[in-house]
Design an enzyme around this catalytic site. Structure first.
Site, short mmCIF file in Angstrom:
data_model
loop_
_atom_site.label_atom_id
_atom_site.label_comp_id
_atom_site.label_asym_id
_atom_site.label_seq_id
_atom_site.Cartn_x
_atom_site.Cartn_y
_atom_site.Cartn_z
N GLN A 45 0.84 -1.21 0.00
CA GLN A 45 0.00 0.00 0.00
C GLN A 45 0.87 1.26 0.00
O GLN A 45 0.49 2.29 0.56
CB GLN A 45 -0.93 0.00 1.22
CG GLN A 45 -2.10 -0.97 1.11
CD GLN A 45 -3.07 -0.60 -0.01
OE1 GLN A 45 -3.22 0.57 -0.37
NE2 GLN A 45 -3.74 -1.60 -0.57
N SER A 46 2.02 1.19 -0.63
CA SER A 46 2.95 2.33 -0.63
C SER A 46 2.36 3.57 -1.30
O SER A 46 1.94 3.53 -2.46
CB SER A 46 4.23 1.92 -1.36
OG SER A 46 4.99 3.06 -1.68
N ASN A 47 2.37 4.66 -0.55
CA ASN A 47 1.97 5.96 -1.12
C ASN A 47 3.03 6.46 -2.09
O ASN A 47 2.71 7.07 -3.10
CB ASN A 47 1.81 6.98 0.00
CG ASN A 47 0.70 6.62 0.96
OD1 ASN A 47 -0.44 6.51 0.56
ND2 ASN A 47 1.05 6.40 2.21
#
Ligand SMILES: Cc1ncc(COP(=O)(O)O)c(C=O)c1O
Length: 339
Positions: free
Chosen positions: A83-85
């Site tokens: 879920q890396s921004n």
């Protein structure tokens, strides 16, 4: 010390791309301040940095992708937690600039096509979730993967440590210059800036405020346990000072960074984070995120309740973004569904 003009001039000399909406707003939050019994709280809205739902990495990628383009790259390789921004914003920046983007994301408890991972796909990145833990092994895999792309005739640039962290620190000196200007415009001189960081964001805030001789002190809340974090942040700040041609030096005692609000582990909600998220949303209509800013706000709230900050103080909370991840945490955030 340098002037704001000199700092901005030196920043303008570094390769960069125009991908975001800057300056981001500095917004007063009177209802949140009142609910907490002071201090004066302002939120610096890095979540409004424009590109694909925004966040702190848009400012950072202004320089990392600037570096890549300057080196003649046509392809960006990145990877982190699923879920890396950072990866979502990199994918969107590549779309905007016509670069290819390969994301290799570590499988974890949130590897679902929701939140950031959904947006990675929509932005057209080549996405693969790999069974490699987030950390040094994944960084090594990214470098190996780029070698394969190079053999196929592409010109890849890998977003990785320590260069990416140093350029993030450069980016956040620019954010400090914006805050310096905005404080003058609205007539405040804040005591503290609180942020979620264990890397370049804090490094840039500390370097920028020190270089400009500001009263503003930085307190950061780590989202993840990271061995040797103080040294790493300090190194990033001093590398940024070199890149920017500044005489200012950051020392380890300048870095205030707590692990107290991580909870069980990176990416797992805490009750205090949920309460902080709901308080800010219900008093100011501002959405924090479940992995970074919610925990940093829980830290600020705790410090206010402990009396470490009083009603005469002025605090800036740096909203570093991350809001798309809310949608990957729907069930934990609202337990009783009554649709
Ligand atoms: C929303 C958000 N806040 C804060 C951070 C922390 O940034 P750093 O530790 O790189 O300074 C990140 C990094 O991924 C992020 O996505």
């Amino acid at each position: 010390m340098v002037t704001q003009e000199k700092l901005l001039h030196n920043i303008s000399q570094i390769p960069q791309v125009n991908i975001g909406h800057f300056p981001t707003p500095l917004e007063e939050c009177p209802r949140l301040s009142e609910a907490l019994g002071g201090p004066h709280i302002y939120i610096k809205r890095e979540d409004c940095s424009g590109l694909a739902i925004g966040g702190n990495k848009v400012r950072q990628l202004t320089f990392t992708i600037g570096d890549a383009v300057h080196q003649g790259a046509d392809t960006i390789v990145h990877g982190a937690a699923s879920q890396s921004n950072h990866c979502r914003q990199a994918a969107a920046a590549c779309s905007k600039l016509g670069l290819k983007c390969y994301l290799r994301l570590a499988r974890d408890h949130k590897s679902i096509v929701q939140g950031n991972l959904l947006l990675d796909h929509l932005a057209g990145a080549d996405v693969e979730v790999v069974d490699i833990p987030f950390g040094p092994e994944l960084e090594e895999y990214k470098l190996k993967f780029a070698e394969k792309l190079e053999a196929d005739g592409l010109k890849p640039y890998v977003v990785t440590f320590p260069r990416s962290t140093a350029l993030a620190a450069v980016a956040f000196t620019w954010c400090v210059a914006e805050i310096h200007e905005q404080q003058n415009q609205i007539g405040i001189d804040a005591d503290w800036i609180y942020a979620s960081s264990v890397g370049g964001t804090q490094a840039g805030l500390v370097l920028g405020t020190k270089a400009l001789g500001m009263k503003l002190k930085t307190y950061a809340c780590a989202p993840i346990l990271w061995e040797g974090k103080i040294e790493r942040i300090c190194d990033a700040a001093n590398s940024a000072a070199d890149i920017l041609n500044l005489d200012t030096r950051v020392i380890e005692s300048d870095i205030l960074n707590t692990d107290d609000y991580i909870g069980e582990a990176y990416g797992y909600l805490t009750p205090e984070c949920i309460a902080a998220l709901k308080l800010v949303a219900s008093t100011e209509g501002i959405l924090l995120d479940p992995v970074y800013t919610g925990k940093a706000m829980a830290c600020l709230i705790d410090h206010i309740r402990e009396g470490r900050l009083d009603s005469n103080d002025t605090v800036i909370f740096l909203h570093t973004g991350g809001t798309p991840a809310l949608f990957a945490y729907n069930e934990e955030l609202v337990e009783e569904h009554n649709i």
